[in-house]
Write an enzyme that holds these catalytic residues in place. Structure first.
Site, PDB file in Angstrom:
ATOM      1  N   GLY A  55     -52.393  43.455 -51.505  1.00 57.94           N
ATOM      2  CA  GLY A  55     -51.689  44.334 -50.587  1.00 57.94           C
ATOM      3  C   GLY A  55     -52.016  44.218 -49.123  1.00 57.94           C
ATOM      4  O   GLY A  55     -51.332  44.819 -48.297  1.00 57.94           O
ATOM      5  N   GLU A 105     -56.470  40.775 -55.797  1.00 56.55           N
ATOM      6  CA  GLU A 105     -55.217  40.095 -56.160  1.00 56.55           C
ATOM      7  C   GLU A 105     -54.314  39.914 -54.947  1.00 56.55           C
ATOM      8  O   GLU A 105     -53.205  40.436 -54.909  1.00 56.55           O
ATOM      9  CB  GLU A 105     -54.462  40.940 -57.202  1.00 56.55           C
ATOM     10  CG  GLU A 105     -55.252  41.290 -58.444  1.00 56.55           C
ATOM     11  CD  GLU A 105     -54.568  42.382 -59.274  1.00 56.55           C
ATOM     12  OE1 GLU A 105     -53.645  43.057 -58.789  1.00 56.55           O
ATOM     13  OE2 GLU A 105     -54.975  42.551 -60.435  1.00 56.55           O
ATOM     14  N   PRO A 106     -54.763  39.196 -53.938  1.00 59.81           N
ATOM     15  CA  PRO A 106     -53.888  39.025 -52.783  1.00 59.81           C
ATOM     16  C   PRO A 106     -52.769  38.026 -53.077  1.00 59.81           C
ATOM     17  O   PRO A 106     -52.986  37.015 -53.756  1.00 59.81           O
ATOM     18  CB  PRO A 106     -54.825  38.461 -51.710  1.00 59.81           C
ATOM     19  CG  PRO A 106     -55.914  37.775 -52.468  1.00 59.81           C
ATOM     20  CD  PRO A 106     -56.046  38.489 -53.790  1.00 59.81           C
ATOM     21  N   GLY A 107     -51.573  38.329 -52.626  1.00 56.26           N
ATOM     22  CA  GLY A 107     -50.449  37.407 -52.757  1.00 56.26           C
ATOM     23  C   GLY A 107     -49.931  37.050 -51.379  1.00 56.26           C
ATOM     24  O   GLY A 107     -50.065  35.927 -50.901  1.00 56.26           O
ATOM     25  N   ARG A 108     -49.388  38.078 -50.708  1.00 55.66           N
ATOM     26  CA  ARG A 108     -48.748  37.858 -49.410  1.00 55.66           C
ATOM     27  C   ARG A 108     -49.686  37.213 -48.397  1.00 55.66           C
ATOM     28  O   ARG A 108     -49.289  36.316 -47.666  1.00 55.66           O
ATOM     29  CB  ARG A 108     -48.266  39.206 -48.877  1.00 55.66           C
ATOM     30  CG  ARG A 108     -47.385  39.126 -47.651  1.00 55.66           C
ATOM     31  CD  ARG A 108     -47.126  40.516 -47.094  1.00 55.66           C
ATOM     32  NE  ARG A 108     -46.604  41.423 -48.082  1.00 55.66           N
ATOM     33  CZ  ARG A 108     -45.298  41.605 -48.352  1.00 55.66           C
ATOM     34  NH1 ARG A 108     -44.410  40.953 -47.653  1.00 55.66           N
ATOM     35  NH2 ARG A 108     -44.919  42.451 -49.286  1.00 55.66           N
ATOM     36  N   ARG A 161     -35.568  39.118 -48.009  1.00 56.96           N
ATOM     37  CA  ARG A 161     -36.418  40.158 -47.409  1.00 56.96           C
ATOM     38  C   ARG A 161     -35.745  40.960 -46.301  1.00 56.96           C
ATOM     39  O   ARG A 161     -35.856  42.189 -46.284  1.00 56.96           O
ATOM     40  CB  ARG A 161     -37.758  39.567 -46.934  1.00 56.96           C
ATOM     41  CG  ARG A 161     -38.579  38.962 -48.085  1.00 56.96           C
ATOM     42  CD  ARG A 161     -39.996  38.597 -47.680  1.00 56.96           C
ATOM     43  NE  ARG A 161     -40.770  39.778 -47.373  1.00 56.96           N
ATOM     44  CZ  ARG A 161     -40.993  40.233 -46.159  1.00 56.96           C
ATOM     45  NH1 ARG A 161     -40.571  39.564 -45.109  1.00 56.96           N
ATOM     46  NH2 ARG A 161     -41.653  41.350 -45.990  1.00 56.96           N
ATOM     47  N   CYS A 207     -20.525  36.493 -48.053  1.00 53.80           N
ATOM     48  CA  CYS A 207     -19.567  37.548 -47.679  1.00 53.80           C
ATOM     49  C   CYS A 207     -20.141  38.930 -47.883  1.00 53.80           C
ATOM     50  O   CYS A 207     -19.689  39.681 -48.753  1.00 53.80           O
ATOM     51  CB  CYS A 207     -18.296  37.423 -48.507  1.00 53.80           C
ATOM     52  SG  CYS A 207     -17.535  35.851 -48.271  1.00 53.80           S
ATOM     53  N   GLU A 208     -21.187  39.257 -47.157  1.00 50.46           N
ATOM     54  CA  GLU A 208     -21.760  40.596 -47.196  1.00 50.46           C
ATOM     55  C   GLU A 208     -22.339  40.857 -45.815  1.00 50.46           C
ATOM     56  O   GLU A 208     -23.016  39.995 -45.259  1.00 50.46           O
ATOM     57  CB  GLU A 208     -22.929  40.679 -48.187  1.00 50.46           C
ATOM     58  CG  GLU A 208     -22.534  40.419 -49.598  1.00 50.46           C
ATOM     59  CD  GLU A 208     -23.351  41.247 -50.579  1.00 50.46           C
ATOM     60  OE1 GLU A 208     -24.030  42.200 -50.159  1.00 50.46           O
ATOM     61  OE2 GLU A 208     -23.284  40.914 -51.756  1.00 50.46           O
ATOM     62  N   TYR A 234     -42.780  35.944 -51.229  1.00 51.81           N
ATOM     63  CA  TYR A 234     -41.577  36.704 -51.587  1.00 51.81           C
ATOM     64  C   TYR A 234     -40.332  36.096 -50.936  1.00 51.81           C
ATOM     65  O   TYR A 234     -39.413  36.806 -50.536  1.00 51.81           O
ATOM     66  CB  TYR A 234     -41.763  38.205 -51.247  1.00 51.81           C
ATOM     67  CG  TYR A 234     -43.028  38.752 -51.848  1.00 51.81           C
ATOM     68  CD1 TYR A 234     -43.118  38.939 -53.226  1.00 51.81           C
ATOM     69  CD2 TYR A 234     -44.147  39.023 -51.067  1.00 51.81           C
ATOM     70  CE1 TYR A 234     -44.302  39.393 -53.800  1.00 51.81           C
ATOM     71  CE2 TYR A 234     -45.335  39.481 -51.639  1.00 51.81           C
ATOM     72  CZ  TYR A 234     -45.394  39.657 -53.000  1.00 51.81           C
ATOM     73  OH  TYR A 234     -46.568  40.101 -53.569  1.00 51.81           O
TER      74      TYR A 234
HETATM   75  C1  LIG Z   1     -47.540  42.599 -55.959  1.00 50.83           C
HETATM   76  C2  LIG Z   1     -48.904  42.808 -56.508  1.00 50.83           C
HETATM   77  C3  LIG Z   1     -50.011  42.200 -55.897  1.00 50.83           C
HETATM   78  C4  LIG Z   1     -49.911  41.382 -54.640  1.00 50.83           C
HETATM   79  O1  LIG Z   1     -49.540  42.126 -53.526  1.00 50.83           O
HETATM   80  P1  LIG Z   1     -49.558  41.420 -52.080  1.00 50.83           P
HETATM   81  O2  LIG Z   1     -49.043  42.462 -51.182  1.00 50.83           O
HETATM   82  O3  LIG Z   1     -48.672  40.244 -52.161  1.00 50.83           O
HETATM   83  O4  LIG Z   1     -50.964  41.048 -51.778  1.00 50.83           O
HETATM   84  C5  LIG Z   1     -51.249  42.365 -56.490  1.00 50.83           C
HETATM   85  N1  LIG Z   1     -51.400  43.087 -57.619  1.00 50.83           N
HETATM   86  C6  LIG Z   1     -50.355  43.700 -58.235  1.00 50.83           C
HETATM   87  C7  LIG Z   1     -50.593  44.475 -59.452  1.00 50.83           C
HETATM   88  C8  LIG Z   1     -49.085  43.572 -57.699  1.00 50.83           C
HETATM   89  O5  LIG Z   1     -48.060  44.185 -58.289  1.00 50.83           O
END
Ligand SMILES: *Cc1c(COP(=O)(O)O)cnc(C)c1O
Length: 421
Positions: free
Chosen positions: A239, A275-278, A314, A346-347, A375
Site C-alpha cells: 500500500g 506485500e508491496p506492489g505499486r 486508471r 467511443c466513451e 495496475y
Molecule cells: C493490492 C494488495 C497489495 C498491494 O498493494 P499496493 O498498493 O500495490 O502495494 C498487497 N496486499 C493485498 C492483500 C492486496 O490486496
C-alpha cells in the site's frame, strides 16, 4: 527514482532508446525497466533488514513472468490473490513456501491447488473461508498455515476504491472479533496459526494510517499470545504510495516505512512480511503511445492517441493522474499549450488528461505515460476488439518483448461459434 531519462534529446529506458523500441515493436506498448524493479525491491528489503523478513511482491500490480523472475532472483516472495496468480508464480519458478495467498473469496479449487503445490500461508479473510481451508487441508491430509486478516478500522486516507481498512470495507474480519476467530481457528483440525495479517489500502501517502494499524496489530499480538496462540509472523500488507506527479509532495520512502515498522513491532520478535506492489512496479513501467491525430476542437485541442482506456484504465477508473511526456525532449523554453489527451474508444471516459500542458505535438509523435508499471497492463482488456498491447522489458542495453501483441486472427479465433449457426 527510475531509469526513464532523456538522453541526447529523446527518452531512454536504461540504455535503450524508447523510439528505437517503438520502431521495432509498434505502439502502443508497456515498457519496464529491470534496474528500477530491482532497485525498488532492494529498498524494501534493506528497510527491513533489522530483523527476519520476507518482501512478497503483490504480483497483481504487474504479473508478467519476466517481472516475477526478475524479482524472485532478488529473493522476493509473492503475494497472490487468485489461483491464476498462484499458477503464474509457480510457472515463474517461485517456490510455494515463498508464496502467500491473499484475497477475499478463495475457492475450494484454489485452496486445493495451493495446498498441493505448496504455500507459505493463507491470509484468511472470513470465518467461512477459514472452515473451508481446514476442510480441504484435512481431506488432503495436510495442515494449512494461516494468518487471519484483521480489519483495523483505520482510514487509509486514499481513493475510496482502493481503501480496504475501514469496517465498512469487505476485507478481513473486524479486529474486535479477532480473539474469537483465532479461538475457532485453533480448534479447526486442518489449520496451523502462524500469525496476523493486515492490509489497509493502496496508494497511501502518509505513514500515520499504517502506524495506527500496526499498533493495533501489536496489541492484538500480545492479546493472542496471552490466549496461548503462537504468533510468529506479521504480514503487514502493501500500500505504500508512489509520486504520480513530479511536482507533488513525495510519499514516505521505504526506509522511513521500515523504521516505523521497527519502532512499532520489532519488540515482538516476529518475522515481518510485507506485500508491496505499486511501489515496486509503478515507476518501473511506462506506456508508450503515438499521436494519431491532433484535432482542433472549439476552444480546445485534442491529442488522439493509439492507446486507449482499455490499455490503461486508471484515469477512467480512479481519476488517476499520469505524467505524460513527449518521447522527443522538448527544446528548452519551448512554449507549452493545453491539450485534452484522449484515446479512440467511443466513451467520454476514454480521456487520459484534460488541458494538459505539452509542447506543440503533431500526428506521429510518440508520448509516454509515466508511472504506468503498476495496475496498467494487468487491468487491460480487449474492449473494442483492441488487442492487448505488448509488454517489453529492458535490461541495460537489451530489450525483450515479454508478451507479444496478439493478431486479430488469434483474438477472433478464441470465439467458438455454436453448431446451430
Ligand atoms: C493490492 C494488495 C497489495 C498491494 O498493494 P499496493 O498498493 O500495490 O502495494 C498487497 N496486499 C493485498 C492483500 C492486496 O490486496
Amino acid at each position: 527514482m527510475d531509469h526513464f531519462l532523456y538522453r541526447d534529446g529523446s527518452l531512454w529506458a536504461e540504455d535503450v532508446s524508447v523510439a528505437e523500441i517503438a520502431a521495432q515493436v509498434g505502439t502502443p506498448f508497456y515498457l519496464y525497466s529491470t534496474a528500477t524493479l530491482t532497485r525498488h525491491f532492494r529498498l524494501f528489503d534493506e528497510a527491513l533488514d533489522w530483523g527476519p523478513h520476507l518482501v512478497c511482491y503483490a504480483m497483481k500490480a504487474a504479473s508478467n513472468q519476466a517481472i516475477l523472475k526478475t524479482l524472485a532472483a532478488e529473493g522476493a516472495g509473492m503475494d497472490v490473490v487468485s489461483g491464476g496468480e498462484y499458477a503464474r508464480a509457480l510457472a515463474a519458478g517461485v517456490p510455494g513456501d515463498k508464496i502467500v495467498f491473499s484475497g477475499v473469496g478463495k475457492t475450494h479449487d484454489e485452496i486445493r491447488a495451493a495446498l498441493t503445490g505448496g504455500i507459505r500461508q493463507f491470509n484468511v479473510e472470513s470465518e467461512p473461508e477459514m472452515r473451508v481451508i481446514s476442510e480441504v487441508a484435512t481431506s488432503l491430509g495436510v495442515i494449512a498455515p494461516i494468518t487471519v486478516r484483521v480489519n483495523p478500522d483505520v482510514d487509509a486516507k486514499t481513493h475510496a476504491k482502493i481503501a480496504t481498512g475501514k469496517s465498512e470495507n469487505k476485507f478481513g474480519i473486524p479486529i474486535a472479533r479477532a480473539k474469537e476467530v483465532y479461538a475457532e481457528a485453533a480448534r479447526l483440525p486442518g489449520l496451523k496459526i502462524v500469525g496476523i495479517d493486515v492490509h489497509i489500502g493502496s496508494q497511501l501517502t502518509q505513514l500515520e494510517p499504517f502506524q495506527q494499524a500496526y499498533q493495533k496489530v501489536a496489541d492484538l499480538t500480545e492479546a493472542l499470545r496471552a490466549d496461548g496462540h503462537d504468533i510468529t509472523r506479521l504480514d503487514l500488507g502493501g500500500g505504500l504510495g508512489i509520486p504520480y506527479t513530479r511536482s507533488n509532495e513525495a510519499p514516505p520512502l521505504p526506509t522511513e516505512y521500515g523504521a516505523m515498522v521497527r519502532d512499532t513491532l520489532a519488540h515482538l520478535g516476529c518475522e515481518i512480511e510485507i506485500e508491496p506492489g505499486r511501489l515496486i512496479a509503478g515507476n518501473a513501467g511506462i506506456l508508450v503511445s503515438k499521436v494519431i491525430y491532433v484535432k482542433n476542437g472549439e476552444g480546445r485541442d485534442f491529442l488522439i492517441l493509439d492507446g486507449a482506456m482499455n490499455d490503461l484504465i486508471r484515469p477512467a477508473m480512479y481519476e488517476a493522474h499520469h505524467d505524460i511526456v513527449p518521447v522527443v525532449e522538448p527544446a528548452p523554453g519551448v512554449e507549452q499549450q493545453p491539450y485534452d489527451i484522449v484515446g479512440p474508444v467511443c466513451e467520454t471516459g476514454d480521456t487520459f488528461a484534460k488541458e494538459r500542458m505539452m509542447p506543440p505535438m503533431q500526428a506521429g509523435d510518440l508520448i509516454a505515460f509515466r508511472s504506468a508499471g503498476a495496475y496498467g497492463a494487468v487491468m487491460a482488456s480487449e474492449y473494442n476488439t483492441r488487442p492487448l498491447i505488448p509488454e517489453v522489458l529492458v535490461k541495460e542495453d537489451q530489450f525483450s518483448v515479454i508478451r507479444a501483441r496478439p493478431t486479430y486472427e488469434e483474438m477472433i479465433n478464441r470465439d467458438n461459434v455454436p453448431v446451430w449457426l
